[in-house]
Design a protein around this motif. Structure first.
Motif, mmCIF file in Angstrom:
data_model
loop_
_atom_site.group_PDB
_atom_site.id
_atom_site.type_symbol
_atom_site.label_atom_id
_atom_site.label_comp_id
_atom_site.label_asym_id
_atom_site.label_seq_id
_atom_site.Cartn_x
_atom_site.Cartn_y
_atom_site.Cartn_z
ATOM 1 N N ARG A 163 0.859 -1.325 -0.106
ATOM 2 C CA ARG A 163 0.323 0.554 -0.168
ATOM 3 C C ARG A 163 0.634 1.683 -0.003
ATOM 4 N NH1 ARG A 163 -1.358 0.759 6.665
ATOM 5 N NH2 ARG A 163 0.183 0.232 7.362
ATOM 6 N N HIS A 189 1.807 1.265 -9.236
ATOM 7 C CA HIS A 189 0.933 1.000 -9.461
ATOM 8 C C HIS A 189 0.950 1.995 -7.559
ATOM 9 C CE1 HIS A 189 -4.254 0.526 -8.190
ATOM 10 N NE2 HIS A 189 -3.348 0.376 -7.182
ATOM 11 N N GLU A 190 1.256 1.357 -6.851
ATOM 12 C CA GLU A 190 1.955 2.257 -5.268
ATOM 13 C C GLU A 190 2.328 3.146 -6.105
ATOM 14 O OE1 GLU A 190 -0.370 0.823 -2.752
ATOM 15 O OE2 GLU A 190 -0.467 -0.860 -4.420
ATOM 16 N N HIS A 193 -0.092 6.017 -6.996
ATOM 17 C CA HIS A 193 -0.778 6.710 -5.862
ATOM 18 C C HIS A 193 -0.337 7.317 -4.969
ATOM 19 C CE1 HIS A 193 -4.288 3.569 -5.818
ATOM 20 N NE2 HIS A 193 -4.049 3.208 -5.282
ATOM 21 N N SER A 204 -10.388 9.325 -2.245
ATOM 22 C CA SER A 204 -10.579 7.949 -2.460
ATOM 23 C C SER A 204 -10.472 7.733 -0.553
ATOM 24 C CB SER A 204 -9.156 7.271 -2.858
ATOM 25 O OG SER A 204 -9.165 5.290 -2.248
ATOM 26 N N HIS A 209 -9.640 -3.517 -0.539
ATOM 27 C CA HIS A 209 -10.692 -3.241 -2.001
ATOM 28 C C HIS A 209 -9.614 -4.671 -2.679
ATOM 29 C CE1 HIS A 209 -7.089 -0.503 -2.667
ATOM 30 N NE2 HIS A 209 -7.134 -1.453 -3.534
ATOM 31 N N SER A 211 -10.183 -6.488 -7.071
ATOM 32 C CA SER A 211 -9.799 -7.222 -8.712
ATOM 33 C C SER A 211 -11.828 -7.328 -8.456
ATOM 34 C CB SER A 211 -8.822 -7.311 -9.441
ATOM 35 O OG SER A 211 -9.252 -8.786 -8.935
ATOM 36 N N SER A 221 -12.642 3.436 -6.567
ATOM 37 C CA SER A 221 -12.617 3.377 -7.979
ATOM 38 C C SER A 221 -11.498 4.318 -9.096
ATOM 39 C CB SER A 221 -13.834 3.004 -8.842
ATOM 40 O OG SER A 221 -14.704 2.062 -7.863
ATOM 41 N N GLU A 224 -8.221 3.713 -8.029
ATOM 42 C CA GLU A 224 -7.078 2.643 -7.984
ATOM 43 C C GLU A 224 -7.531 2.761 -10.080
ATOM 44 O OE1 GLU A 224 -6.074 0.478 -6.296
ATOM 45 O OE2 GLU A 224 -6.590 1.791 -4.603
ATOM 46 N N THR A 228 -3.209 2.292 -11.317
ATOM 47 C CA THR A 228 -3.424 0.911 -12.367
ATOM 48 C C THR A 228 -2.818 1.190 -13.736
ATOM 49 O OG1 THR A 228 -4.471 -0.088 -11.210
ATOM 50 C CG2 THR A 228 -4.028 -1.101 -13.610
#
Length: 244
Positions: A163, A189-190, A193, A204, A209, A211, A221, A224, A228
């Motif tokens: 995370r 991906h992290e 964020h 958010s 969560h 997939s 949503s 995330e 991605t």
């Protein structure tokens, strides 16, 4: 006085749509823009000189040492300069590093190379570092600025919830059953964020969560989906692979 030069590489695991390949599906990649020290081997702590690797993992520096004494190259998964601000730590707060074998200084020019295998307890830290080097380059290209110092906490064999924790900290899972240190898509991906937090805005709720969730808060949503997308943009690859 002697000139020490060489190259630092780490072994990366290669993945495709079916996941990370077998043990032979690996490649050596340069450890780019990482800090290093030349250490006096006799006490394993005296720093003779320091520097950083270049875009190809190469380095060179001069040291003052007696002929016949031995040195160690110590390379860190860390950089904090005007171009890159990244540090990879274990959960005790220690910067990950890897050491070369000892080399005896017997002449004016000494070559010291360091190859970090994927089996090394520190190996994954250098893949995380390299992913974030690439991420920083892209952010600078797009925005003209670089993000603040980012800390990633990861340790081989230690379970953690992967995370972005806010406050410029990412945690990555290092557990045996679902390690993330070679999951480039997950790492970036992290990082997405983190970039959203530093350069934009998100409301958010950040709850747990999966997939296959079908009833998410739209704010979650969006967040995330952005992370991605950004991961795919950085890798130039639409595949999102999380290997367990």
């Amino acid at each position: 006085k002697a000139t020490i030069s060489g190259k630092v590489r780490y072994k990366n695991k290669i993945f495709n749509e079916t996941g990370i390949g077998d043990v032979n599906a690996t490649e050596f990649k340069p450890v780019r823009y990482a800090d290093f020290d030349i250490i006096k081997a006799s006490d394993n702590k005296t720093v003779l000189n320091s520097g950083e690797t270049d875009a190809k993992g190469n380095f060179t520096c001069d040291v003052t040492i007696k002929s016949g004494e031995a040195i160690i190259l110590r390379c860190y998964a860390k950089q904090d300069n005007s171009d890159y601000k990244i540090q990879i730590k274990d959960f005790s707060g220690n910067i990950h590093y890897a050491d070369s074998p000892q080399s005896t200084v017997a002449q004016d020019n000494v070559t010291v190379n360091l190859d970090i295998p994927e089996t090394n307890d520190k190996g994954g830290a250098f893949n995380i570092f390299d992913c974030l080097v690439e991420g920083t380059k892209k952010v600078k290209e797009l925005s003209g600025s670089i993000p603040p110092l980012l800390t990633v906490n990861w340790q081989k064999g230690i379970a953690a919830a992967t995370r972005y924790k806010n406050n410029n900290v990412i945690e990555l899972n290092g557990s045996v059953d679902d390690p993330d240190e070679y999951d480039d898509a997950v790492i970036l991906h992290e990082y997405g964020h983190f970039i959203m937090d530093k350069f934009s805005y998100s409301k958010s709720p950040g709850v747990i969560h999966h997939s296959n969730d079908t009833n998410q808060d739209i704010r979650l949503s969006w967040s995330e989906g952005w992370a991605t997308f950004f991961s795919s943009l950085l890798r130039n690859n639409s595949l999102y692979v999380d290997v367990s």
